[in-house]
Design a protein around this motif. Sequence first.
Motif, PDB file in Angstrom:
ATOM      1  N   GLU A  18      38.989  20.691  40.544  1.00  0.00           N
ATOM      2  CA  GLU A  18      39.975  21.602  39.965  1.00  0.00           C
ATOM      3  C   GLU A  18      41.321  21.500  40.673  1.00  0.00           C
ATOM      4  O   GLU A  18      42.306  22.039  40.198  1.00  0.00           O
ATOM      5  N   ARG A  19      41.362  20.809  41.795  1.00  0.00           N
ATOM      6  CA  ARG A  19      42.620  20.599  42.505  1.00  0.00           C
ATOM      7  C   ARG A  19      43.370  19.386  41.975  1.00  0.00           C
ATOM      8  O   ARG A  19      44.504  19.138  42.346  1.00  0.00           O
ATOM      9  N   LEU A  20      42.716  18.604  41.123  1.00  0.00           N
ATOM     10  CA  LEU A  20      43.338  17.396  40.580  1.00  0.00           C
ATOM     11  C   LEU A  20      44.423  17.761  39.570  1.00  0.00           C
ATOM     12  O   LEU A  20      44.317  18.753  38.868  1.00  0.00           O
ATOM     13  N   PRO A  21      45.460  16.918  39.486  1.00  0.00           N
ATOM     14  CA  PRO A  21      46.472  17.141  38.451  1.00  0.00           C
ATOM     15  C   PRO A  21      45.843  17.080  37.061  1.00  0.00           C
ATOM     16  O   PRO A  21      44.812  16.451  36.867  1.00  0.00           O
ATOM     17  N   ARG A  22      46.473  17.722  36.127  1.00  0.00           N
ATOM     18  CA  ARG A  22      45.979  17.725  34.745  1.00  0.00           C
ATOM     19  C   ARG A  22      46.802  16.764  33.897  1.00  0.00           C
ATOM     20  O   ARG A  22      47.975  16.538  34.153  1.00  0.00           O
ATOM     21  N   THR A  23      46.157  16.225  32.868  1.00  0.00           N
ATOM     22  CA  THR A  23      46.871  15.375  31.925  1.00  0.00           C
ATOM     23  C   THR A  23      47.468  16.251  30.834  1.00  0.00           C
ATOM     24  O   THR A  23      47.019  17.382  30.630  1.00  0.00           O
ATOM     25  N   GLN A  24      48.472  15.731  30.139  1.00  0.00           N
ATOM     26  CA  GLN A  24      49.071  16.506  29.052  1.00  0.00           C
ATOM     27  C   GLN A  24      48.075  16.684  27.917  1.00  0.00           C
ATOM     28  O   GLN A  24      48.055  17.702  27.249  1.00  0.00           O
ATOM     29  N   ARG A  25      47.277  15.680  27.703  1.00  0.00           N
ATOM     30  CA  ARG A  25      46.279  15.704  26.642  1.00  0.00           C
ATOM     31  C   ARG A  25      44.915  15.748  27.311  1.00  0.00           C
ATOM     32  O   ARG A  25      44.677  15.050  28.279  1.00  0.00           O
ATOM     33  N   GLU A  26      43.999  16.547  26.816  1.00  0.00           N
ATOM     34  CA  GLU A  26      42.696  16.720  27.464  1.00  0.00           C
ATOM     35  C   GLU A  26      41.542  16.036  26.747  1.00  0.00           C
ATOM     36  O   GLU A  26      40.445  16.001  27.256  1.00  0.00           O
ATOM     37  N   ALA A  53      33.401   3.129  31.158  1.00  0.00           N
ATOM     38  CA  ALA A  53      33.888   4.315  30.446  1.00  0.00           C
ATOM     39  C   ALA A  53      35.065   4.947  31.186  1.00  0.00           C
ATOM     40  O   ALA A  53      36.037   5.392  30.568  1.00  0.00           O
ATOM     41  N   LEU A  54      34.985   4.975  32.513  1.00  0.00           N
ATOM     42  CA  LEU A  54      36.091   5.535  33.299  1.00  0.00           C
ATOM     43  C   LEU A  54      37.346   4.675  33.159  1.00  0.00           C
ATOM     44  O   LEU A  54      38.460   5.202  33.112  1.00  0.00           O
ATOM     45  N   TYR A  55      37.175   3.359  33.094  1.00  0.00           N
ATOM     46  CA  TYR A  55      38.332   2.486  32.866  1.00  0.00           C
ATOM     47  C   TYR A  55      38.989   2.797  31.524  1.00  0.00           C
ATOM     48  O   TYR A  55      40.214   2.829  31.405  1.00  0.00           O
ATOM     49  N   ILE A  56      38.188   3.026  30.506  1.00  0.00           N
ATOM     50  CA  ILE A  56      38.727   3.359  29.184  1.00  0.00           C
ATOM     51  C   ILE A  56      39.519   4.663  29.256  1.00  0.00           C
ATOM     52  O   ILE A  56      40.632   4.756  28.740  1.00  0.00           O
ATOM     53  N   ALA A  57      38.951   5.668  29.918  1.00  0.00           N
ATOM     54  CA  ALA A  57      39.637   6.959  30.041  1.00  0.00           C
ATOM     55  C   ALA A  57      40.915   6.830  30.868  1.00  0.00           C
ATOM     56  O   ALA A  57      41.948   7.403  30.518  1.00  0.00           O
ATOM     57  N   GLN A  58      40.850   6.063  31.949  1.00  0.00           N
ATOM     58  CA  GLN A  58      42.030   5.898  32.787  1.00  0.00           C
ATOM     59  C   GLN A  58      43.147   5.197  32.013  1.00  0.00           C
ATOM     60  O   GLN A  58      44.313   5.568  32.113  1.00  0.00           O
ATOM     61  N   LYS A  59      42.775   4.216  31.204  1.00  0.00           N
ATOM     62  CA  LYS A  59      43.781   3.530  30.393  1.00  0.00           C
ATOM     63  C   LYS A  59      44.399   4.493  29.378  1.00  0.00           C
ATOM     64  O   LYS A  59      45.600   4.494  29.156  1.00  0.00           O
ATOM     65  N   GLU A  60      43.571   5.339  28.799  1.00  0.00           N
ATOM     66  CA  GLU A  60      44.059   6.258  27.780  1.00  0.00           C
ATOM     67  C   GLU A  60      44.926   7.378  28.359  1.00  0.00           C
ATOM     68  O   GLU A  60      45.938   7.753  27.780  1.00  0.00           O
ATOM     69  N   PHE A  61      44.525   7.925  29.511  1.00  0.00           N
ATOM     70  CA  PHE A  61      45.240   9.066  30.093  1.00  0.00           C
ATOM     71  C   PHE A  61      46.249   8.668  31.161  1.00  0.00           C
ATOM     72  O   PHE A  61      47.077   9.467  31.556  1.00  0.00           O
ATOM     73  N   GLY A  62      46.145   7.458  31.703  1.00  0.00           N
ATOM     74  CA  GLY A  62      47.025   7.037  32.791  1.00  0.00           C
ATOM     75  C   GLY A  62      46.434   7.300  34.160  1.00  0.00           C
ATOM     76  O   GLY A  62      46.766   6.639  35.128  1.00  0.00           O
ATOM     77  N   PHE A  63      45.556   8.284  34.268  1.00  0.00           N
ATOM     78  CA  PHE A  63      44.824   8.598  35.487  1.00  0.00           C
ATOM     79  C   PHE A  63      43.642   9.454  35.083  1.00  0.00           C
ATOM     80  O   PHE A  63      43.522   9.856  33.928  1.00  0.00           O
ATOM     81  N   LEU A  64      42.747   9.715  36.030  1.00  0.00           N
ATOM     82  CA  LEU A  64      41.540  10.476  35.715  1.00  0.00           C
ATOM     83  C   LEU A  64      41.644  11.915  36.217  1.00  0.00           C
ATOM     84  O   LEU A  64      41.436  12.181  37.389  1.00  0.00           O
ATOM     85  N   SER A  65      41.975  12.805  35.328  1.00  0.00           N
ATOM     86  CA  SER A  65      41.957  14.231  35.643  1.00  0.00           C
ATOM     87  C   SER A  65      40.519  14.718  35.538  1.00  0.00           C
ATOM     88  O   SER A  65      39.632  13.994  35.047  1.00  0.00           O
ATOM     89  N   PHE A  93      40.102   3.929  40.747  1.00  0.00           N
ATOM     90  CA  PHE A  93      40.383   4.989  39.779  1.00  0.00           C
ATOM     91  C   PHE A  93      41.416   5.933  40.365  1.00  0.00           C
ATOM     92  O   PHE A  93      41.256   6.458  41.465  1.00  0.00           O
ATOM     93  N   ARG A  94      42.474   6.161  39.632  1.00  0.00           N
ATOM     94  CA  ARG A  94      43.564   7.038  40.067  1.00  0.00           C
ATOM     95  C   ARG A  94      43.257   8.470  39.665  1.00  0.00           C
ATOM     96  O   ARG A  94      42.959   8.733  38.501  1.00  0.00           O
ATOM     97  N   LYS A  95      43.349   9.366  40.611  1.00  0.00           N
ATOM     98  CA  LYS A  95      43.091  10.783  40.345  1.00  0.00           C
ATOM     99  C   LYS A  95      44.382  11.583  40.238  1.00  0.00           C
ATOM    100  O   LYS A  95      44.374  12.797  40.180  1.00  0.00           O
ATOM    101  N   LYS A  96      45.490  10.885  40.217  1.00  0.00           N
ATOM    102  CA  LYS A  96      46.793  11.538  40.024  1.00  0.00           C
ATOM    103  C   LYS A  96      47.706  10.525  39.348  1.00  0.00           C
ATOM    104  O   LYS A  96      47.442   9.321  39.362  1.00  0.00           O
ATOM    105  N   PRO A  97      48.785  10.986  38.748  1.00  0.00           N
ATOM    106  CA  PRO A  97      49.689  10.055  38.065  1.00  0.00           C
ATOM    107  C   PRO A  97      50.251   9.005  39.019  1.00  0.00           C
ATOM    108  O   PRO A  97      50.472   9.278  40.207  1.00  0.00           O
ATOM    109  N   VAL A  98      50.459   7.819  38.497  1.00  0.00           N
ATOM    110  CA  VAL A  98      51.099   6.742  39.252  1.00  0.00           C
ATOM    111  C   VAL A  98      52.261   6.212  38.423  1.00  0.00           C
ATOM    112  O   VAL A  98      52.364   6.492  37.229  1.00  0.00           O
TER     113      VAL A  98
END
Length: 191
Positions: A18-26, A53-65, A93-98
């Motif tokens: 819950e401390r991780l940054p959030r993406t604009q789209r969930e 699957a995590l790679y797909i999500a990271q590509k879609e969101f830019g990072f993993l919230s 896997f990035r847990k914050k925007p880069v």
Amino acid sequence: MNHPLPPETSDVPLAPGERLPRTQREKLSPEAIAKIQSIAAQFPDRMAGTLPALYIAQKEFGFLSLGAMKEVAAALGVPEGHVFGVATFYTMFRKKPVGRYHFEVCTNLCCALNGAADLLAKVIEKTGARPGEGPSPDGLWSVDEVECLASCGSGPCIQINHGVFDEFVDEAKLEALMDACRRGETAAWGE
């Protein structure tokens, strides 16, 4: 209550995710969900599809919230805790925007002996990004210090997005790599 966190969080401490940054789209796109489910169907145990699957999500969101991780768990039909554990264990896997171009500078012993600290300082100076602080103000650059990029014989080594550059990266080579990024000759993050 004595609590090590600032007062605004002391009454309701947050769990690590819950401390991780959030993406604009969930939510994952229907296409991403279909890809994840197709990958999961290839394995006898759906958990085996977690990394792709995590790679797909990271590509879609830019990072993993945390929301992205929950979406992956739902798409795979596996426990959220498993996905969170995998996502937070692996450094790719990035847990914050880069930034559009994410630099990772190896500062492990072999690279350190060949000038990694100076290279890291040059990356910081030239990009305006600081390790662990997210993208530069223009969103183009981000930087992290890493332990090893598996090029101990020819360091210092730098990784830009998923491309590894070694062979004794110096200031001139760093400038050439940054110019290639500016010209779009290096794949942007998530591409």
